[in-house]
Scaffold this motif. Structure first.
Motif, PDB file in Angstrom:
ATOM      1  N   ASP A  96       0.817  -1.228   0.000  1.00 47.16           N
ATOM      2  CA  ASP A  96       0.000   0.000   0.000  1.00 47.16           C
ATOM      3  C   ASP A  96       0.850   1.278   0.000  1.00 47.16           C
ATOM      4  O   ASP A  96       0.308   2.373   0.070  1.00 47.16           O
ATOM      5  N   LYS A  97       2.155   1.126  -0.101  1.00 45.68           N
ATOM      6  CA  LYS A  97       3.031   2.309  -0.043  1.00 45.68           C
ATOM      7  C   LYS A  97       3.795   2.546  -1.348  1.00 45.68           C
ATOM      8  O   LYS A  97       4.701   3.378  -1.378  1.00 45.68           O
ATOM      9  N   VAL A  98       3.429   1.854  -2.405  1.00 49.49           N
ATOM     10  CA  VAL A  98       4.251   1.920  -3.629  1.00 49.49           C
ATOM     11  C   VAL A  98       4.373   3.342  -4.175  1.00 49.49           C
ATOM     12  O   VAL A  98       5.400   3.702  -4.742  1.00 49.49           O
ATOM     13  N   ASP A  99       3.338   4.148  -4.009  1.00 54.69           N
ATOM     14  CA  ASP A  99       3.374   5.507  -4.574  1.00 54.69           C
ATOM     15  C   ASP A  99       3.877   6.563  -3.593  1.00 54.69           C
ATOM     16  O   ASP A  99       3.998   7.729  -3.945  1.00 54.69           O
ATOM     17  N   ALA A 100       4.146   6.146  -2.363  1.00 57.73           N
ATOM     18  CA  ALA A 100       4.580   7.125  -1.348  1.00 57.73           C
ATOM     19  C   ALA A 100       6.025   7.548  -1.591  1.00 57.73           C
ATOM     20  O   ALA A 100       6.808   6.844  -2.214  1.00 57.73           O
ATOM     21  N   ARG A 101       6.362   8.729  -1.084  1.00 56.16           N
ATOM     22  CA  ARG A 101       7.765   9.162  -1.054  1.00 56.16           C
ATOM     23  C   ARG A 101       8.418   8.530   0.171  1.00 56.16           C
ATOM     24  O   ARG A 101       7.784   8.472   1.242  1.00 56.16           O
ATOM     25  N   PRO A 102       9.680   8.107   0.072  1.00 55.95           N
ATOM     26  CA  PRO A 102      10.338   7.458   1.222  1.00 55.95           C
ATOM     27  C   PRO A 102      10.308   8.305   2.486  1.00 55.95           C
ATOM     28  O   PRO A 102      10.199   7.766   3.584  1.00 55.95           O
ATOM     29  N   THR A 103      10.375   9.625   2.326  1.00 58.91           N
ATOM     30  CA  THR A 103      10.423  10.493   3.508  1.00 58.91           C
ATOM     31  C   THR A 103       9.130  10.431   4.319  1.00 58.91           C
ATOM     32  O   THR A 103       9.106  10.856   5.466  1.00 58.91           O
ATOM     33  N   ARG A 104       8.043   9.934   3.708  1.00 57.19           N
ATOM     34  CA  ARG A 104       6.777   9.810   4.443  1.00 57.19           C
ATOM     35  C   ARG A 104       6.719   8.521   5.254  1.00 57.19           C
ATOM     36  O   ARG A 104       5.739   8.283   5.958  1.00 57.19           O
ATOM     37  N   LEU A 105       7.724   7.664   5.103  1.00 51.91           N
ATOM     38  CA  LEU A 105       7.684   6.359   5.757  1.00 51.91           C
ATOM     39  C   LEU A 105       8.489   6.370   7.056  1.00 51.91           C
ATOM     40  O   LEU A 105       9.412   7.167   7.211  1.00 51.91           O
ATOM     41  N   SER A 106       8.156   5.430   7.925  1.00 49.43           N
ATOM     42  CA  SER A 106       8.953   5.248   9.149  1.00 49.43           C
ATOM     43  C   SER A 106      10.315   4.655   8.763  1.00 49.43           C
ATOM     44  O   SER A 106      10.490   4.122   7.652  1.00 49.43           O
ATOM     45  N   GLY A 107      11.249   4.708   9.712  1.00 55.21           N
ATOM     46  CA  GLY A 107      12.568   4.113   9.464  1.00 55.21           C
ATOM     47  C   GLY A 107      12.468   2.631   9.130  1.00 55.21           C
ATOM     48  O   GLY A 107      13.174   2.125   8.256  1.00 55.21           O
ATOM     49  N   GLY A 108      11.581   1.926   9.824  1.00 51.52           N
ATOM     50  CA  GLY A 108      11.428   0.490   9.565  1.00 51.52           C
ATOM     51  C   GLY A 108      10.881   0.229   8.172  1.00 51.52           C
ATOM     52  O   GLY A 108      11.314  -0.690   7.473  1.00 51.52           O
ATOM     53  N   GLN A 109       9.926   1.078   7.770  1.00 50.13           N
ATOM     54  CA  GLN A 109       9.370   0.928   6.417  1.00 50.13           C
ATOM     55  C   GLN A 109      10.434   1.256   5.373  1.00 50.13           C
ATOM     56  O   GLN A 109      10.551   0.563   4.358  1.00 50.13           O
ATOM     57  N   GLN A 110      11.227   2.291   5.627  1.00 48.82           N
ATOM     58  CA  GLN A 110      12.283   2.641   4.664  1.00 48.82           C
ATOM     59  C   GLN A 110      13.300   1.505   4.542  1.00 48.82           C
ATOM     60  O   GLN A 110      13.759   1.193   3.446  1.00 48.82           O
ATOM     61  N   GLN A 111      13.612   0.893   5.671  1.00 49.10           N
ATOM     62  CA  GLN A 111      14.571  -0.207   5.601  1.00 49.10           C
ATOM     63  C   GLN A 111      13.975  -1.392   4.843  1.00 49.10           C
ATOM     64  O   GLN A 111      14.678  -2.100   4.121  1.00 49.10           O
ATOM     65  N   ARG A 112      12.660  -1.586   4.949  1.00 46.29           N
ATOM     66  CA  ARG A 112      12.022  -2.668   4.185  1.00 46.29           C
ATOM     67  C   ARG A 112      12.042  -2.358   2.691  1.00 46.29           C
ATOM     68  O   ARG A 112      12.200  -3.259   1.873  1.00 46.29           O
ATOM     69  N   VAL A 113      11.906  -1.083   2.321  1.00 39.90           N
ATOM     70  CA  VAL A 113      12.066  -0.704   0.913  1.00 39.90           C
ATOM     71  C   VAL A 113      13.498  -1.034   0.456  1.00 39.90           C
ATOM     72  O   VAL A 113      13.712  -1.572  -0.644  1.00 39.90           O
ATOM     73  N   ALA A 114      14.460  -0.728   1.318  1.00 44.20           N
ATOM     74  CA  ALA A 114      15.863  -0.988   0.965  1.00 44.20           C
ATOM     75  C   ALA A 114      16.105  -2.488   0.748  1.00 44.20           C
ATOM     76  O   ALA A 114      16.884  -2.880  -0.129  1.00 44.20           O
ATOM     77  N   ILE A 115      15.412  -3.319   1.516  1.00 45.53           N
ATOM     78  CA  ILE A 115      15.544  -4.767   1.331  1.00 45.53           C
ATOM     79  C   ILE A 115      14.931  -5.169  -0.021  1.00 45.53           C
ATOM     80  O   ILE A 115      15.533  -5.924  -0.789  1.00 45.53           O
ATOM     81  N   ALA A 116      13.739  -4.627  -0.326  1.00 49.64           N
ATOM     82  CA  ALA A 116      13.113  -4.924  -1.621  1.00 49.64           C
ATOM     83  C   ALA A 116      14.013  -4.446  -2.769  1.00 49.64           C
ATOM     84  O   ALA A 116      14.174  -5.133  -3.785  1.00 49.64           O
ATOM     85  N   ARG A 117      14.601  -3.274  -2.584  1.00 51.23           N
ATOM     86  CA  ARG A 117      15.491  -2.719  -3.622  1.00 51.23           C
ATOM     87  C   ARG A 117      16.705  -3.635  -3.844  1.00 51.23           C
ATOM     88  O   ARG A 117      17.109  -3.886  -4.988  1.00 51.23           O
ATOM     89  N   ALA A 118      17.257  -4.160  -2.774  1.00 56.96           N
ATOM     90  CA  ALA A 118      18.404  -5.069  -2.923  1.00 56.96           C
ATOM     91  C   ALA A 118      17.972  -6.356  -3.627  1.00 56.96           C
ATOM     92  O   ALA A 118      18.671  -6.856  -4.510  1.00 56.96           O
ATOM     93  N   LEU A 119      16.804  -6.886  -3.267  1.00 56.28           N
ATOM     94  CA  LEU A 119      16.339  -8.142  -3.871  1.00 56.28           C
ATOM     95  C   LEU A 119      15.996  -7.963  -5.350  1.00 56.28           C
ATOM     96  O   LEU A 119      16.092  -8.911  -6.128  1.00 56.28           O
ATOM     97  N   ALA A 120      15.599  -6.750  -5.731  1.00 52.12           N
ATOM     98  CA  ALA A 120      15.232  -6.493  -7.130  1.00 52.12           C
ATOM     99  C   ALA A 120      16.415  -6.713  -8.073  1.00 52.12           C
ATOM    100  O   ALA A 120      16.226  -6.972  -9.260  1.00 52.12           O
TER     101      ALA A 120
END
Ligand code: ADP
Length: 273
Positions: free
Chosen positions: A160-184
């Motif tokens: 549900d956060k695909v369109d959000a800007r990273p700055t709107r996310l919590s640190g934990g959510q940002q780190q989860r994006v970073a994990i998805a980015r690495a797996l991509a």
């Protein structure tokens, strides 16, 4: 999550450090280190601050160069490359020369990393952050990369956060994006460097849970540096205790944590628990 591409053709060894020494001036950070990580193995490095753990990950990210010795990845030289007129060096005995920038850029594609600080692009959406590297580095089709990015963001609980800007996310959510980015980037090896140490305590669990899923659902080789001993116990096949650039003790996660054989390991574990 589906398993990554078929790796049956690949050697059993993901990473091998062969007598690797790293010095900064007179300061020896790694001292003739021998270390082998099997394909698909999950290894956690523990030990006091300054013992050389992060340096091992930085060498694999090609952010640093070895002073002596050779690093092999997937059975091929990594810190070095075959020199003119040499053999292919696959057995480590060829005529190797220090790797060129171009060789390193090619070889490091199979290695993903998640750092303490997520470093997402603030001007891009979460989805764009995950799509960027597969399109630009792997030359994947943008639409296909976006489909996969959505899958990965779903896997880390951020559909549900695909369109959000990273700055709107919590640190934990940002780190989860970073994990998805690495797996991509479809890494064969994923390096995790203190991925929770910049997070508020209440956000640590959500990131570690995602990484437990990655460990359970993929065959990616994991090399972690962490002070989270519960996480280390859950995901690791093997734990290596470092002190002053050498491996003091190595063993199965439960054995090393429950019955450390070395006094320095006991002292370290009682200090972090
Ligand atoms: P750890 O991850 O176990 O805390 P590191 O690998 O980060 O340890 O660091 C090992 C040692 O290398 C430390 O003493 C650190 O000060 C030193 N070191 C790391 N990077 C540099 C550098 N660029 N220049 C000089 N010394 C460095």
């Amino acid at each position: 999550m589906p398993k990554e591409h078929d790796r049956d053709e690949q050697p059993a060894e993901a990473v091998r450090f062969d007598r690797v020494t790293k010095r900064y001036g007179d300061h020896t950070v790694l001292d003739g280190l021998d270390l082998t990580v099997g394909r698909g193995e999950r290894v956690t490095l523990i030990g006091p601050s300054g013992s050389g753990k992060t340096t091992i990950l930085r060498l694999l990210m090609t952010l640093e160069r070895v002073t002596e010795g050779v690093i092999h990845v997937a059975g091929r030289p990594f810190s070095h490359m075959p020199g003119a007129g040499g053999s292919d060096g696959a057995d480590g005995s060829g005529n190797l020369v220090p790797a060129s920038e171009r060789y390193l850029a090619e070889r490091r594609r199979g290695i993903g990393m998640v750092f303490q600080h997520f470093n997402l692009f603030p001007h891009m959406s979460v989805l764009e952050n995950v799509v960027e590297a597969p399109v630009h580095v792997l030359k994947e089709d943008r639409d296909e990369a976006a489909v996969r990015a959505r899958e990965l963001l779903g896997m880390v609980g951020l559909a549900d956060k695909v369109d959000a800007r990273p700055t709107r996310l919590s640190g934990g959510q940002q780190q989860r994006v970073a994990i998805a980015r690495a797996l991509a980037m479809r890494p064969e090896i994923l390096l995790l460097d203190e991925v929770t140490s910049a997070l508020d305590p209440e956000l640590v669990a959500e990131v570690l849970d995602v990484l437990r899923d990655v460990a359970r659902d993929t065959d990616i080789t994991l090399l972690c540096v962490t002070h989270e001993m519960g996480f280390a116990r859950d995901v690791s096949d093997r734990i290596l205790m470092f002190d002053r650039g050498t491996i003091v003790e190595s063993g199965r996660a439960d054995e090393l944590l429950d019955a450390p054989g070395h006094e320095r390991t006991r002292a370290f574990l009682s200090a972090v628990r």
